[in-house]
Design an enzyme around this catalytic site. Sequence first.
Site, PDB file in Angstrom:
ATOM      1  N   ALA A   1      -1.780 -70.091   3.782  1.00  0.00           N
ATOM      2  CA  ALA A   1      -2.211 -69.172   4.771  1.00  0.00           C
ATOM      3  C   ALA A   1      -2.489 -67.851   4.311  1.00  0.00           C
ATOM      4  O   ALA A   1      -3.569 -67.321   4.816  1.00  0.00           O
ATOM      5  CB  ALA A   1      -1.072 -68.832   5.982  1.00  0.00           C
TER       6      ALA A   1
ATOM      7  N   GLY B   1       2.024 -73.598  -1.945  1.00  0.00           N
ATOM      8  CA  GLY B   1       3.105 -73.518  -0.854  1.00  0.00           C
ATOM      9  C   GLY B   1       2.698 -73.345   0.602  1.00  0.00           C
ATOM     10  O   GLY B   1       1.440 -72.817   0.897  1.00  0.00           O
ATOM     11  N   CYS B   2       3.420 -73.248   1.775  1.00  0.00           N
ATOM     12  CA  CYS B   2       2.864 -73.299   3.042  1.00  0.00           C
ATOM     13  C   CYS B   2       2.379 -71.852   3.344  1.00  0.00           C
ATOM     14  O   CYS B   2       1.184 -71.443   3.791  1.00  0.00           O
ATOM     15  CB  CYS B   2       3.726 -73.772   4.017  1.00  0.00           C
ATOM     16  SG  CYS B   2       5.412 -72.854   3.985  1.00  0.00           S
ATOM     17  N   MET B   3       3.338 -70.801   2.992  1.00  0.00           N
ATOM     18  CA  MET B   3       3.053 -69.551   3.312  1.00  0.00           C
ATOM     19  C   MET B   3       1.843 -69.116   2.131  1.00  0.00           C
ATOM     20  O   MET B   3       0.970 -68.127   2.626  1.00  0.00           O
ATOM     21  CB  MET B   3       3.981 -68.248   3.310  1.00  0.00           C
ATOM     22  CG  MET B   3       4.912 -68.547   4.434  1.00  0.00           C
ATOM     23  SD  MET B   3       6.281 -67.343   4.387  1.00  0.00           S
ATOM     24  CE  MET B   3       7.346 -67.949   3.159  1.00  0.00           C
TER      25      MET B   3
END
Length: 342
Positions: A152, A147-149
């Site tokens: 990060a 996932g994107c978060m």
Amino acid sequence: MTDRIKVAVLGASGFIGAEVIRLLSAHPQAEVAFMSSQQHAGKPLGQVVSGLRNSRAAGRRLRSLDELSKVDVAISCLPNGVLPKVLDDVSGQADLVLNVAGDYRLRDPEEIAQYYPGSVGGWRQDIPYYVPEFGEKPSEPVVNLPGCMASAGLYALYPLFRDGLAEPRAVVDAKTGSSGGGNTTTENPSLRAGNVRVHKLHGHRHGPEIRQALATWTGTAPELQFSAFSLPVVRGVFATAYTWLREGAGTAEVRRAYARAYADAPFVRMSNGRSPVALPMLKTVVGSNTAEVGVSVEGSRCVAVCALDNLIKGGAGQAVQAMNRVFGLEETLGLPEVGPWP
């Protein structure tokens, strides 16, 4: 490689599907051979996705999934819960399936049932969770991307736990732009503009994803508090990770750990400046496949920050990067290292 890689983009009318098509239009070794959209099947791409109406693919028609013919790789940008229902058919037509959605990110059956109830079942083989910067290149026919978060958060935390520098607990505060909600969100723009608000303080599905990945790649499954917030921007994720260092660990050890971890990672850049403007920011990564990471230590407290474009490094670019690695191509092919400025 002389033959171009034939790619099917499943869910081509969504934000990430459209980004995959845009990125592959400039890829020297790959081509989009098939584009699906159940809702818009039969319509020209440019009529459905305004951002691609000036592309060379604008006049090509979107297809129904049952029209999929043989391709080298299928990049699935379908909503959570859709791919498991059709994976047997898709994998029969694609040598490799890269899933951008969350269907197979988690391994614990209870967590899958809690966070991805529509994804239970649908495949009988192991599906690896793959971030190009971590772990071995997968050889399985189906691969799930992060996932994107979660990406990060992982870039911010991985070096600390890999080198055993931090206590096994962390707090991650992740803020994301409106495109993270997809193009079907019903959120009124007037509530987003000029506003920062809570998305989810507890129980976000990226929390167990980060914890599981760290356990796999570092041997440490930290006690993790993950909270998500909405930003008044279209693109971007900005994650702040707070940890507590073990006795004997300081600034020098932490900086060496991050430098070693990302020395050979072309799309993870360490920001070593001490001034605020030299640290990661959305403006320097949006529009690119680059994740910026910065870290600061004061006493036993360590704060790491990571900024990336949620639709590229957190989605479409991550998929193209994974495809490049699996097919033995230069990892950076077709991927932008910088975005527009200012």
